[in-house]
Design a protein around this motif. Structure first.
Motif, PDB file in Angstrom:
ATOM      1  N   ALA A 122       0.690  -1.390  -0.229  1.00 53.81           N
ATOM      2  CA  ALA A 122       0.006   0.097  -0.231  1.00 53.81           C
ATOM      3  C   ALA A 122       0.726   1.132  -0.013  1.00 53.81           C
ATOM      4  CB  ALA A 122      -0.888  -0.203   1.162  1.00 53.81           C
ATOM      5  N   SER A 123       2.594   0.956   0.065  1.00 56.03           N
ATOM      6  CA  SER A 123       2.641   2.034  -0.235  1.00 56.03           C
ATOM      7  C   SER A 123       3.284   3.244  -1.129  1.00 56.03           C
ATOM      8  CB  SER A 123       4.417   2.041   0.544  1.00 56.03           C
ATOM      9  OG  SER A 123       5.202   1.431  -0.196  1.00 56.03           O
ATOM     10  N   GLY A 124       2.490   2.325  -1.960  1.00 53.88           N
ATOM     11  CA  GLY A 124       3.267   3.252  -3.652  1.00 53.88           C
ATOM     12  C   GLY A 124       1.551   4.077  -4.055  1.00 53.88           C
ATOM     13  N   LEU A 125       0.910   3.964  -3.242  1.00 47.43           N
ATOM     14  CA  LEU A 125      -0.533   5.108  -4.076  1.00 47.43           C
ATOM     15  C   LEU A 125      -0.855   5.729  -2.574  1.00 47.43           C
ATOM     16  CD1 LEU A 125      -3.201   3.692  -5.769  1.00 47.43           C
ATOM     17  CD2 LEU A 125      -3.688   5.388  -3.613  1.00 47.43           C
ATOM     18  N   ASP A 126      -0.378   7.215  -2.973  1.00 47.02           N
ATOM     19  CA  ASP A 126      -0.990   8.738  -3.002  1.00 47.02           C
ATOM     20  C   ASP A 126      -2.160   9.322  -2.709  1.00 47.02           C
ATOM     21  OD1 ASP A 126       0.083   8.148   0.163  1.00 47.02           O
ATOM     22  OD2 ASP A 126       2.402   8.508  -1.462  1.00 47.02           O
ATOM     23  N   VAL A 127      -2.863   9.849  -2.649  1.00 46.85           N
ATOM     24  CA  VAL A 127      -4.403  10.526  -3.178  1.00 46.85           C
ATOM     25  C   VAL A 127      -3.745  11.738  -2.895  1.00 46.85           C
ATOM     26  CG1 VAL A 127      -6.470  10.916  -3.611  1.00 46.85           C
ATOM     27  CG2 VAL A 127      -5.650   9.035  -3.069  1.00 46.85           C
ATOM     28  N   ILE A 128      -3.789  12.997  -3.636  1.00 43.22           N
ATOM     29  CA  ILE A 128      -3.657  14.807  -2.850  1.00 43.22           C
ATOM     30  C   ILE A 128      -4.851  15.324  -3.283  1.00 43.22           C
ATOM     31  CG2 ILE A 128      -2.609  16.578  -4.426  1.00 43.22           C
ATOM     32  CD1 ILE A 128      -0.185  14.441  -5.027  1.00 43.22           C
ATOM     33  N   SER A 129      -5.438  15.436  -2.109  1.00 36.68           N
ATOM     34  CA  SER A 129      -6.697  16.319  -1.833  1.00 36.68           C
ATOM     35  C   SER A 129      -7.034  17.880  -1.932  1.00 36.68           C
ATOM     36  CB  SER A 129      -7.387  15.547  -0.744  1.00 36.68           C
ATOM     37  OG  SER A 129      -6.570  16.091   0.502  1.00 36.68           O
ATOM     38  N   PRO A 130      -7.976  18.332  -2.681  1.00 39.97           N
ATOM     39  CA  PRO A 130      -7.960  19.205  -2.787  1.00 39.97           C
ATOM     40  C   PRO A 130      -8.095  20.746  -1.254  1.00 39.97           C
ATOM     41  CG  PRO A 130      -9.697  18.943  -3.350  1.00 39.97           C
ATOM     42  CD  PRO A 130      -8.919  17.581  -3.159  1.00 39.97           C
ATOM     43  N   ALA A 131      -7.195  21.538  -1.209  1.00 38.68           N
ATOM     44  CA  ALA A 131      -7.735  22.143   0.557  1.00 38.68           C
ATOM     45  C   ALA A 131      -8.968  22.240   0.523  1.00 38.68           C
ATOM     46  CB  ALA A 131      -6.642  23.654   0.081  1.00 38.68           C
ATOM     47  N   ARG A 132      -9.969  22.696   1.920  1.00 35.53           N
ATOM     48  CA  ARG A 132     -11.441  22.344   1.754  1.00 35.53           C
ATOM     49  C   ARG A 132     -10.819  23.441   3.050  1.00 35.53           C
ATOM     50  NH1 ARG A 132     -11.151  17.513  -0.469  1.00 35.53           N
ATOM     51  NH2 ARG A 132     -12.924  17.039  -2.201  1.00 35.53           N
ATOM     52  N   PRO A 133     -12.504  24.176   3.564  1.00 31.19           N
ATOM     53  CA  PRO A 133     -12.801  24.120   4.861  1.00 31.19           C
ATOM     54  C   PRO A 133     -12.876  23.054   6.105  1.00 31.19           C
ATOM     55  CG  PRO A 133     -13.574  25.327   3.391  1.00 31.19           C
ATOM     56  CD  PRO A 133     -13.395  24.126   2.283  1.00 31.19           C
ATOM     57  N   PRO A 134     -12.071  23.331   6.742  1.00 28.09           N
ATOM     58  CA  PRO A 134     -12.847  22.468   8.247  1.00 28.09           C
ATOM     59  C   PRO A 134     -14.048  22.247   8.774  1.00 28.09           C
ATOM     60  CG  PRO A 134     -11.882  24.484   8.541  1.00 28.09           C
ATOM     61  CD  PRO A 134     -11.663  24.561   7.237  1.00 28.09           C
ATOM     62  N   SER A 135     -14.913  23.286   8.157  1.00 31.06           N
ATOM     63  CA  SER A 135     -16.511  23.440   8.258  1.00 31.06           C
ATOM     64  C   SER A 135     -16.982  22.364   7.138  1.00 31.06           C
ATOM     65  CB  SER A 135     -17.519  24.256   8.297  1.00 31.06           C
ATOM     66  OG  SER A 135     -17.024  25.104   6.702  1.00 31.06           O
ATOM     67  N   VAL A 136     -16.596  21.736   6.478  1.00 34.17           N
ATOM     68  CA  VAL A 136     -17.361  20.447   5.258  1.00 34.17           C
ATOM     69  C   VAL A 136     -17.741  19.573   5.675  1.00 34.17           C
ATOM     70  CG1 VAL A 136     -16.787  20.057   3.110  1.00 34.17           C
ATOM     71  CG2 VAL A 136     -16.435  21.824   2.803  1.00 34.17           C
ATOM     72  N   VAL A 137     -16.885  19.002   7.096  1.00 34.96           N
ATOM     73  CA  VAL A 137     -16.893  17.349   7.410  1.00 34.96           C
ATOM     74  C   VAL A 137     -18.457  17.558   8.202  1.00 34.96           C
ATOM     75  CG1 VAL A 137     -16.227  15.421   8.971  1.00 34.96           C
ATOM     76  CG2 VAL A 137     -14.743  16.130   7.278  1.00 34.96           C
ATOM     77  N   PRO A 138     -18.414  18.363   9.180  1.00 35.85           N
ATOM     78  CA  PRO A 138     -19.523  18.544   9.962  1.00 35.85           C
ATOM     79  C   PRO A 138     -20.473  19.095   9.172  1.00 35.85           C
ATOM     80  CG  PRO A 138     -17.872  20.742  10.384  1.00 35.85           C
ATOM     81  CD  PRO A 138     -17.347  19.479   9.857  1.00 35.85           C
ATOM     82  N   LEU A 139     -20.295  20.054   8.223  1.00 37.47           N
ATOM     83  CA  LEU A 139     -22.098  20.200   7.436  1.00 37.47           C
ATOM     84  C   LEU A 139     -22.187  18.804   6.790  1.00 37.47           C
ATOM     85  CD1 LEU A 139     -20.524  23.710   5.963  1.00 37.47           C
ATOM     86  CD2 LEU A 139     -22.563  23.367   7.286  1.00 37.47           C
ATOM     87  N   LEU A 140     -21.620  17.793   5.741  1.00 40.92           N
ATOM     88  CA  LEU A 140     -21.437  16.562   4.987  1.00 40.92           C
ATOM     89  C   LEU A 140     -22.651  15.524   6.191  1.00 40.92           C
ATOM     90  CD1 LEU A 140     -18.390  16.076   3.108  1.00 40.92           C
ATOM     91  CD2 LEU A 140     -20.537  16.669   2.747  1.00 40.92           C
ATOM     92  N   ARG A 141     -22.045  15.554   7.728  1.00 45.68           N
ATOM     93  CA  ARG A 141     -22.677  15.152   8.421  1.00 45.68           C
ATOM     94  C   ARG A 141     -24.235  15.455   8.949  1.00 45.68           C
ATOM     95  NH1 ARG A 141     -19.294  11.411  12.507  1.00 45.68           N
ATOM     96  NH2 ARG A 141     -17.396  11.670  11.678  1.00 45.68           N
TER      97      ARG A 141
END
Length: 323
Positions: A122-141
């Motif tokens: 599993a060491s050969g794959l990385d996912v580069i994620s875009p920057a998101r406001p910290p509020s997105v996760v609680p909003l999604l929930r």
């Protein structure tokens, strides 16, 4: 039958409560007695309390205190689970912590050799994620919970480039992840229609006392597809659009939120679409102009002509400019 399938089969046979001999298990699974003992050793190493009793009434059994069936994964299945976690984390999945906890439980059940193999796999794959406001996760929930409870919510929303925030009352029907962004698909009370709201543009969210019933079998992904269909100017006639260009530019064209639904063929150097002529004439010349010389229209001639006329008009506007 694969090793892991055989091990599970042995486990299910022993969980029946009967004592079985190695010969009986071997005959049932059509494997050797020696292989049975090897699988029994593997079950014991995985934490299954297997007991072998000798004598006339002896046999192999599992202690009654054993309640849970362990999961057996091969190395590629384990790698897939870890990679799936990376993609979920990169997408801003709202239950990443719970997913990580579940993955840790799986990893805790591995022996040292499996852990080392998983680390290498599993060491050969990385996912580069875009920057998101910290509020997105609680909003999604909160949005997902509101959808599940059928609870209307009030949001403060800021559109792109808007100077002021806007308040809406919505009934969340579902969430969709599209083009690296999360969207809430909801019934908007002000417009009296289903609309999409980018979650990262929601400034605040509050529950109301109002309730709603989501349309039966509603699908957020189906809504996105239907919306794209409605953007078409006419039902026909259809024409083949053939675009040649650099791979990066073609990726952008093929990933366009509207055009991607009409992609029929793609190679490293060319993409083909099937689209109605009125929609093509209205939207594509200006959009495709933005790619400059990175792409080239091969067909149809009408689209080439419109882009050429547009380019000539822009050039003419500046040809007498003395600055």
């Amino acid at each position: 039958m694969a090793k892991w399938d055989n091990m599970l089969s042995i486990l299910w046979m022993l969980r029946s409560g009967r004592k079985l001999t190695a010969a009986q298990i071997a005959d049932s699974l059509e494997i050797s007695v020696r292989t049975v003992y090897r699988y029994i050793d593997a079950l014991c190493a995985s934490g299954v309390p297997v007991v072998a009793e000798s004598g006339h009434d002896g046999g192999i059994r599992i202690l009654e205190s054993f309640q849970e069936t362990p999961l057996f994964f091969n190395s590629i299945e384990l790698k897939a689970l870890v990679d799936a976690f990376k993609f979920a984390e990169g997408a801003g999945y709202p239950y990443t912590e719970e997913l990580e906890s579940a993955l840790a439980k799986v990893e805790n059940g591995l022996h040292e050799e499996q852990r080392q193999d998983l680390s290498r796999q599993a060491s050969g794959l990385d996912v580069i994620s875009p920057a998101r406001p910290p509020s997105v996760v609680p909003l999604l929930r909160d949005l997902e919970q509101a959808e599940k409870d059928g609870r209307t919510v009030r949001i403060v929303y800021r559109k792109a480039n808007a100077e002021q925030e806007d308040e809406r009352v919505i009934d969340p029907y579902g969430l969709a992840y599209d083009r690296n962004e999360w969207y809430a698909v909801a019934f908007c009370h002000r417009s009296q229609a289903v609309r999409t709201f980018r979650v990262d543009r929601i400034v605040r969210l509050a529950q109301t006392e109002a309730r709603f019933e989501k349309p039966e079998r509603f699908s957020a992904s189906a809504y996105f597809r239907d919306r794209s269909e409605r953007e078409r100017e006419a039902d026909g006639p259809l024409t083949v659009i053939r675009i040649e260009g650099e791979q990066g530019a073609l990726n952008a064209v093929c990933g366009h939120w509207h055009l991607r639904h009409y992609l029929t063929e793609r190679t490293d150097r060319e993409a083909r679409f099937l689209l109605d002529v009125p929609t093509m004439n209205k939207y594509l010349p200006m959009y495709l102009m933005t790619f400059g010389t990175a792409i080239r229209i091969r067909e149809p001639l009408e689209l080439k002509r419109r882009i050429r006329e547009m380019a000539n008009g822009i050039a003419k506007q500046y040809e007498d400019d003395s600055d």
